[in-house]
Design an enzyme around this catalytic site. Structure first.
Site, mmCIF file in Angstrom:
data_model
loop_
_atom_site.group_PDB
_atom_site.id
_atom_site.type_symbol
_atom_site.label_atom_id
_atom_site.label_comp_id
_atom_site.label_asym_id
_atom_site.label_seq_id
_atom_site.Cartn_x
_atom_site.Cartn_y
_atom_site.Cartn_z
ATOM 1 N N ASP A 135 0.838 -1.212 0.000
ATOM 2 C CA ASP A 135 0.000 0.000 0.000
ATOM 3 C C ASP A 135 0.865 1.252 0.000
ATOM 4 O OD1 ASP A 135 -2.384 -1.410 0.141
ATOM 5 O OD2 ASP A 135 -2.638 -1.146 2.303
ATOM 6 N N ARG A 185 -1.267 -0.720 -8.705
ATOM 7 C CA ARG A 185 -2.605 -0.236 -8.339
ATOM 8 C C ARG A 185 -2.618 1.293 -8.445
ATOM 9 N NH1 ARG A 185 -3.709 -0.911 -2.281
ATOM 10 N NH2 ARG A 185 -3.951 -3.110 -2.787
#
Ligand code: FDA
Length: 309
Positions: A135, A185
Protein backbone atom coordinates in the site's frame (compact mmCIF):
# COMPACT_ATOMS: atom_id res chain seq x y z
CA UNK A 1 -11.93 21.00 4.75
CA UNK A 2 -13.89 18.04 6.16
CA UNK A 3 -11.08 15.73 5.10
CA UNK A 4 -8.64 17.88 7.09
CA UNK A 5 -10.89 17.83 10.17
CA UNK A 6 -11.31 14.09 9.97
CA UNK A 7 -7.59 13.61 9.46
CA UNK A 8 -7.02 15.51 12.68
CA UNK A 9 -9.70 13.43 14.39
CA UNK A 10 -8.00 10.31 13.02
CA UNK A 11 -4.86 11.28 14.89
CA UNK A 12 -6.63 11.95 18.20
CA UNK A 13 -5.61 9.13 20.52
CA UNK A 14 -8.38 9.98 23.03
CA UNK A 15 -11.11 9.76 20.45
CA UNK A 16 -9.53 6.62 19.05
CA UNK A 17 -9.74 4.98 22.49
CA UNK A 18 -13.38 5.97 22.83
CA UNK A 19 -14.43 4.93 19.34
CA UNK A 20 -12.42 1.74 19.34
CA UNK A 21 -14.44 0.39 22.25
CA UNK A 22 -17.37 0.14 19.85
CA UNK A 23 -17.86 -3.47 18.86
CA UNK A 24 -16.77 -4.06 15.28
CA UNK A 25 -20.27 -5.29 14.53
CA UNK A 26 -21.51 -1.72 14.96
CA UNK A 27 -23.13 -1.26 11.57
CA UNK A 28 -20.95 1.54 10.20
CA UNK A 29 -17.73 -0.27 11.15
CA UNK A 30 -19.01 -3.60 9.87
CA UNK A 31 -19.86 -2.01 6.55
CA UNK A 32 -16.19 -1.25 5.85
CA UNK A 33 -14.30 -3.80 8.00
CA UNK A 34 -14.72 -7.56 7.60
CA UNK A 35 -14.14 -8.42 11.27
CA UNK A 36 -11.32 -8.62 13.77
CA UNK A 37 -10.02 -12.18 13.43
CA UNK A 38 -8.30 -14.16 10.63
CA UNK A 39 -11.28 -16.52 10.62
CA UNK A 40 -13.62 -13.64 9.85
CA UNK A 41 -11.23 -12.42 7.14
CA UNK A 42 -11.13 -15.87 5.54
CA UNK A 43 -14.91 -16.16 5.76
CA UNK A 44 -15.41 -12.76 4.07
CA UNK A 45 -12.88 -13.77 1.39
CA UNK A 46 -14.76 -17.00 0.72
CA UNK A 47 -18.06 -15.15 0.27
CA UNK A 48 -16.48 -12.75 -2.21
CA UNK A 49 -14.65 -15.47 -4.13
CA UNK A 50 -17.90 -17.45 -4.33
CA UNK A 51 -19.42 -14.34 -5.93
CA UNK A 52 -16.72 -14.41 -8.63
CA UNK A 53 -14.62 -11.64 -7.07
CA UNK A 54 -10.94 -11.61 -6.11
CA UNK A 55 -9.68 -10.30 -2.78
CA UNK A 56 -6.76 -8.43 -1.25
CA UNK A 57 -6.74 -8.80 2.54
CA UNK A 58 -5.40 -5.97 4.68
CA UNK A 59 -4.51 -6.68 8.30
CA UNK A 60 -5.30 -3.27 9.79
CA UNK A 61 -2.56 -1.36 11.57
CA UNK A 62 -0.15 1.43 10.66
CA UNK A 63 2.70 3.46 12.16
CA UNK A 64 3.85 0.59 14.33
CA UNK A 65 5.71 1.94 17.35
CA UNK A 66 8.22 -0.82 18.10
CA UNK A 67 10.01 -3.75 16.57
CA UNK A 68 8.06 -6.41 18.41
CA UNK A 69 4.76 -5.00 17.17
CA UNK A 70 6.10 -4.94 13.60
CA UNK A 71 7.04 -8.62 14.02
CA UNK A 72 3.57 -9.42 15.42
CA UNK A 73 1.89 -7.85 12.39
CA UNK A 74 4.26 -9.69 10.06
CA UNK A 75 3.33 -13.00 11.71
CA UNK A 76 -0.37 -12.09 11.48
CA UNK A 77 0.10 -11.87 7.70
CA UNK A 78 2.01 -15.15 7.55
CA UNK A 79 -0.79 -16.79 9.55
CA UNK A 80 -3.62 -15.44 7.43
CA UNK A 81 -1.83 -16.45 4.21
CA UNK A 82 -1.56 -19.97 5.60
CA UNK A 83 -5.25 -19.94 6.55
CA UNK A 84 -6.14 -18.82 3.04
CA UNK A 85 -3.99 -21.61 1.58
CA UNK A 86 -5.68 -24.21 3.75
CA UNK A 87 -9.08 -22.82 2.75
CA UNK A 88 -8.12 -23.17 -0.94
CA UNK A 89 -8.51 -19.45 -1.57
CA UNK A 90 -5.04 -18.25 -2.49
CA UNK A 91 -5.68 -18.54 -6.23
CA UNK A 92 -8.06 -15.57 -5.81
CA UNK A 93 -6.87 -13.86 -2.64
CA UNK A 94 -3.68 -11.89 -2.03
CA UNK A 95 -2.65 -9.53 0.81
CA UNK A 96 -2.00 -5.79 1.01
CA UNK A 97 0.65 -4.57 3.43
CA UNK A 98 1.44 -1.09 4.78
CA UNK A 99 5.18 -0.53 5.13
CA UNK A 100 4.56 1.58 8.24
CA UNK A 101 2.79 -1.38 9.87
CA UNK A 102 5.84 -3.62 9.52
CA UNK A 103 8.54 -1.23 10.72
CA UNK A 104 9.18 1.51 8.15
CA UNK A 105 8.88 4.32 10.70
CA UNK A 106 11.15 2.72 13.34
CA UNK A 107 13.99 5.24 13.10
CA UNK A 108 17.19 4.84 11.08
CA UNK A 109 16.76 1.05 10.72
CA UNK A 110 13.06 1.33 9.85
CA UNK A 111 13.36 0.81 6.13
CA UNK A 112 15.57 -2.24 6.55
CA UNK A 113 13.21 -3.73 9.16
CA UNK A 114 10.28 -3.17 6.78
CA UNK A 115 12.18 -4.78 3.88
CA UNK A 116 12.92 -7.89 5.98
CA UNK A 117 9.33 -8.15 7.17
CA UNK A 118 7.77 -7.57 3.74
CA UNK A 119 10.14 -10.20 2.31
CA UNK A 120 8.99 -12.68 4.95
CA UNK A 121 5.35 -12.06 3.99
CA UNK A 122 6.23 -12.34 0.27
CA UNK A 123 7.96 -15.66 0.93
CA UNK A 124 4.88 -17.02 2.72
CA UNK A 125 2.65 -15.66 -0.06
CA UNK A 126 4.77 -17.25 -2.78
CA UNK A 127 4.72 -20.62 -1.01
CA UNK A 128 0.93 -20.32 -0.88
CA UNK A 129 0.90 -19.31 -4.59
CA UNK A 130 -0.31 -15.80 -4.03
CA UNK A 131 1.09 -12.25 -3.96
CA UNK A 132 1.58 -9.12 -1.85
CA UNK A 133 0.79 -5.50 -2.74
CA UNK A 134 2.54 -2.72 -0.87
CA UNK A 135 0.00 0.00 0.00
CA UNK A 136 0.99 3.66 -0.30
CA UNK A 137 0.62 6.00 2.67
CA UNK A 138 1.13 9.75 3.13
CA UNK A 139 3.45 11.63 0.78
CA UNK A 140 6.37 11.78 3.23
CA UNK A 141 6.72 7.98 2.95
CA UNK A 142 6.49 7.57 -0.84
CA UNK A 143 10.23 7.57 -1.63
CA UNK A 144 10.90 5.15 1.19
CA UNK A 145 8.04 2.83 0.19
CA UNK A 146 9.17 2.79 -3.45
CA UNK A 147 12.69 2.01 -2.29
CA UNK A 148 11.36 -0.88 -0.15
CA UNK A 149 9.38 -2.07 -3.18
CA UNK A 150 12.43 -1.98 -5.48
CA UNK A 151 14.47 -4.04 -3.01
CA UNK A 152 11.70 -6.56 -2.41
CA UNK A 153 11.02 -6.89 -6.16
CA UNK A 154 14.59 -8.07 -6.72
CA UNK A 155 13.50 -11.46 -5.33
CA UNK A 156 9.72 -11.07 -5.52
CA UNK A 157 8.98 -9.23 -8.80
CA UNK A 158 5.30 -10.15 -8.45
CA UNK A 159 4.93 -7.66 -5.55
CA UNK A 160 2.36 -4.98 -6.35
CA UNK A 161 2.98 -1.22 -6.17
CA UNK A 162 0.51 1.60 -5.49
CA UNK A 163 0.43 5.03 -7.14
CA UNK A 164 -1.74 7.86 -5.81
CA UNK A 165 -2.97 10.03 -8.70
CA UNK A 166 -3.31 13.16 -6.54
CA UNK A 167 0.48 13.53 -6.12
CA UNK A 168 2.19 15.73 -8.73
CA UNK A 169 5.01 13.17 -8.96
CA UNK A 170 2.76 10.25 -9.88
CA UNK A 171 2.86 10.46 -13.67
CA UNK A 172 6.61 10.11 -13.47
CA UNK A 173 6.24 7.19 -11.02
CA UNK A 174 3.80 5.54 -13.45
CA UNK A 175 6.38 5.78 -16.25
CA UNK A 176 8.98 4.17 -13.96
CA UNK A 177 6.61 1.39 -12.90
CA UNK A 178 4.96 0.57 -16.24
CA UNK A 179 7.20 -2.34 -17.20
CA UNK A 180 6.64 -5.99 -18.04
CA UNK A 181 5.37 -7.98 -15.07
CA UNK A 182 4.87 -4.89 -12.89
CA UNK A 183 1.56 -4.91 -11.01
CA UNK A 184 0.50 -1.33 -10.23
CA UNK A 185 -2.60 -0.24 -8.34
CA UNK A 186 -3.74 3.26 -9.30
CA UNK A 187 -5.89 5.05 -6.71
CA UNK A 188 -6.78 8.71 -6.17
CA UNK A 189 -5.05 8.91 -2.77
CA UNK A 190 -6.64 8.93 0.67
CA UNK A 191 -4.53 11.28 2.82
CA UNK A 192 -4.92 14.98 3.49
CA UNK A 193 -1.94 16.34 1.55
CA UNK A 194 -0.66 19.93 1.18
CA UNK A 195 -0.99 21.82 -2.08
CA UNK A 196 2.80 21.80 -2.40
CA UNK A 197 2.74 18.07 -3.28
CA UNK A 198 -0.77 17.16 -4.39
CA UNK A 199 -3.78 18.32 -6.42
CA UNK A 200 -6.57 19.26 -4.05
CA UNK A 201 -9.47 19.94 -6.43
CA UNK A 202 -11.52 16.87 -7.36
CA UNK A 203 -11.47 17.73 -11.07
CA UNK A 204 -7.66 18.02 -11.06
CA UNK A 205 -7.28 14.68 -9.25
CA UNK A 206 -9.61 13.02 -11.76
CA UNK A 207 -7.65 14.44 -14.71
CA UNK A 208 -4.38 13.27 -13.16
CA UNK A 209 -5.95 9.84 -12.62
CA UNK A 210 -6.77 9.58 -16.34
CA UNK A 211 -3.24 10.63 -17.34
CA UNK A 212 -1.76 7.95 -15.05
CA UNK A 213 -4.27 5.40 -16.32
CA UNK A 214 -3.18 6.04 -19.91
CA UNK A 215 0.48 5.50 -19.04
CA UNK A 216 -0.25 2.25 -17.19
CA UNK A 217 -2.72 0.83 -19.72
CA UNK A 218 -0.47 1.70 -22.67
CA UNK A 219 2.52 0.01 -21.04
CA UNK A 220 3.32 -3.70 -20.70
CA UNK A 221 2.59 -3.97 -16.95
CA UNK A 222 -0.54 -5.13 -15.12
CA UNK A 223 -2.65 -2.10 -14.09
CA UNK A 224 -5.04 -2.39 -11.14
CA UNK A 225 -7.71 0.30 -11.49
CA UNK A 226 -8.74 1.11 -7.91
CA UNK A 227 -11.69 3.48 -7.84
CA UNK A 228 -15.43 3.61 -7.17
CA UNK A 229 -15.83 6.60 -9.44
CA UNK A 230 -18.37 5.74 -12.14
CA UNK A 231 -16.80 8.01 -14.75
CA UNK A 232 -13.30 6.71 -14.16
CA UNK A 233 -14.48 3.10 -14.36
CA UNK A 234 -16.09 3.92 -17.72
CA UNK A 235 -13.00 5.74 -18.96
CA UNK A 236 -10.79 2.84 -17.87
CA UNK A 237 -12.98 0.44 -19.89
CA UNK A 238 -12.79 2.66 -22.97
CA UNK A 239 -9.02 3.12 -22.64
CA UNK A 240 -8.48 -0.61 -22.14
CA UNK A 241 -10.26 -1.19 -25.46
CA UNK A 242 -8.28 1.61 -27.14
CA UNK A 243 -4.98 0.10 -26.01
CA UNK A 244 -6.02 -3.40 -27.08
CA UNK A 245 -6.19 -4.78 -23.55
CA UNK A 246 -8.24 -7.92 -23.09
CA UNK A 247 -10.00 -8.88 -19.84
CA UNK A 248 -7.47 -10.42 -17.47
CA UNK A 249 -4.58 -8.16 -18.55
CA UNK A 250 -5.71 -5.55 -16.00
CA UNK A 251 -8.19 -5.52 -13.13
CA UNK A 252 -10.61 -3.28 -11.27
CA UNK A 253 -10.32 -2.91 -7.51
CA UNK A 254 -12.82 -1.56 -4.97
CA UNK A 255 -13.00 -1.41 -1.21
CA UNK A 256 -15.04 -3.81 0.91
CA UNK A 257 -18.55 -2.45 1.39
CA UNK A 258 -18.32 0.13 -1.38
CA UNK A 259 -20.48 -0.20 -4.51
CA UNK A 260 -20.92 -3.99 -4.09
CA UNK A 261 -23.50 -4.09 -6.90
CA UNK A 262 -21.00 -2.46 -9.27
CA UNK A 263 -18.33 -4.97 -8.20
CA UNK A 264 -20.65 -7.81 -9.18
CA UNK A 265 -21.81 -6.12 -12.38
CA UNK A 266 -18.24 -5.74 -13.65
CA UNK A 267 -17.40 -9.32 -12.69
CA UNK A 268 -20.50 -10.61 -14.49
CA UNK A 269 -19.22 -8.87 -17.63
CA UNK A 270 -16.04 -10.98 -17.46
CA UNK A 271 -13.85 -8.31 -15.84
CA UNK A 272 -11.43 -9.21 -13.05
CA UNK A 273 -12.58 -7.36 -9.92
CA UNK A 274 -10.65 -7.45 -6.66
CA UNK A 275 -12.11 -6.30 -3.36
CA UNK A 276 -9.76 -4.82 -0.76
CA UNK A 277 -10.86 -6.34 2.54
CA UNK A 278 -9.56 -4.83 5.78
CA UNK A 279 -9.83 -6.76 9.03
CA UNK A 280 -8.38 -6.49 12.53
CA UNK A 281 -8.90 -4.47 15.68
CA UNK A 282 -7.04 -1.34 14.54
CA UNK A 283 -9.76 -0.11 12.22
CA UNK A 284 -10.00 3.46 13.49
CA UNK A 285 -7.69 5.39 11.06
CA UNK A 286 -9.00 3.35 8.11
CA UNK A 287 -12.60 4.11 9.04
CA UNK A 288 -11.86 7.83 9.43
CA UNK A 289 -10.40 7.95 5.91
CA UNK A 290 -13.54 6.30 4.54
CA UNK A 291 -15.77 8.76 6.40
CA UNK A 292 -13.74 11.70 5.06
CA UNK A 293 -14.53 10.46 1.53
CA UNK A 294 -18.21 10.05 2.25
CA UNK A 295 -19.58 12.76 4.55
CA UNK A 296 -23.07 11.25 4.16
CA UNK A 297 -21.88 8.39 6.40
CA UNK A 298 -20.66 10.74 9.11
CA UNK A 299 -24.13 11.34 10.62
CA UNK A 300 -24.74 7.59 10.74
CA UNK A 301 -21.40 7.09 12.43
CA UNK A 302 -21.95 9.82 15.04
CA UNK A 303 -25.40 8.43 15.85
CA UNK A 304 -23.94 4.95 16.34
CA UNK A 305 -21.40 6.48 18.76
CA UNK A 306 -24.04 8.25 20.83
CA UNK A 307 -26.39 5.28 21.01
CA UNK A 308 -23.77 2.62 21.73
CA UNK A 309 -24.62 0.57 24.76
P1 FDA B 1 -14.27 9.29 -4.96
O1 FDA B 1 -13.85 9.44 -3.54
O2 FDA B 1 -14.37 10.52 -5.80
O3 FDA B 1 -15.64 8.53 -4.97
C1 FDA B 1 -16.35 8.20 -6.16
C2 FDA B 1 -17.69 7.59 -5.78
O4 FDA B 1 -17.49 6.39 -5.04
C3 FDA B 1 -18.55 8.45 -4.89
O5 FDA B 1 -19.31 9.38 -5.63
C4 FDA B 1 -19.42 7.39 -4.24
O6 FDA B 1 -20.43 6.97 -5.12
C5 FDA B 1 -18.46 6.26 -4.02
N1 FDA B 1 -17.80 6.35 -2.70
C6 FDA B 1 -16.64 6.97 -2.42
N2 FDA B 1 -16.32 6.84 -1.12
C7 FDA B 1 -17.32 6.14 -0.56
C8 FDA B 1 -17.56 5.68 0.76
N3 FDA B 1 -16.68 5.90 1.76
N4 FDA B 1 -18.70 4.97 1.00
C9 FDA B 1 -19.55 4.71 -0.02
N5 FDA B 1 -19.38 5.13 -1.30
C10 FDA B 1 -18.28 5.83 -1.56
N6 FDA B 1 -5.41 5.16 -0.98
C11 FDA B 1 -4.12 5.39 -0.63
O7 FDA B 1 -3.75 6.53 -0.36
N7 FDA B 1 -3.23 4.34 -0.57
C12 FDA B 1 -3.59 3.06 -0.90
O8 FDA B 1 -2.74 2.15 -0.85
C13 FDA B 1 -4.93 2.83 -1.28
N8 FDA B 1 -5.36 1.58 -1.61
C14 FDA B 1 -6.63 1.42 -2.15
C15 FDA B 1 -7.04 0.17 -2.63
C16 FDA B 1 -8.26 0.05 -3.23
C17 FDA B 1 -8.67 -1.29 -3.77
C18 FDA B 1 -9.13 1.18 -3.38
C19 FDA B 1 -10.45 1.08 -4.08
C20 FDA B 1 -8.77 2.38 -2.86
C21 FDA B 1 -7.53 2.52 -2.23
N9 FDA B 1 -7.14 3.73 -1.69
C22 FDA B 1 -5.84 3.92 -1.31
C23 FDA B 1 -8.15 4.79 -1.43
C24 FDA B 1 -8.24 5.77 -2.60
O9 FDA B 1 -7.07 6.53 -2.67
C25 FDA B 1 -9.43 6.72 -2.41
O10 FDA B 1 -9.27 7.42 -1.21
C26 FDA B 1 -10.77 6.00 -2.38
O11 FDA B 1 -10.80 4.94 -3.26
C27 FDA B 1 -11.89 6.97 -2.81
O12 FDA B 1 -11.63 7.45 -4.09
P2 FDA B 1 -12.52 7.02 -5.40
O13 FDA B 1 -11.54 6.80 -6.51
O14 FDA B 1 -13.39 5.90 -5.09
O15 FDA B 1 -13.30 8.34 -5.78
Amino acid sequence: MLRQVLSTVAESRRLERLVSTMPVSSSIVARYVAGETPDEAVQASRQLVDADLRVSLDHLGEHTGDRRQAETITQAYVTVVDRLRRAGLTWATEVSVKASAVGQTLGADGEKIAVDNVREICQAARQAKTTVTLDMEDHSTVDSTLSILRTVREDFPETGAVVQAYLYRSESDCHDLAYEGSRVRLCKGAYSEPESVAYRRHADVDRAYVRCLKILLAGPGYPMVATHDRRLVEIAGALATRYGRTAGTYEYQMLYGMRPAEQRRLASMGETVRVYVPYGSQWYPYLMRRLAERPANLGLFLRSLVTRS
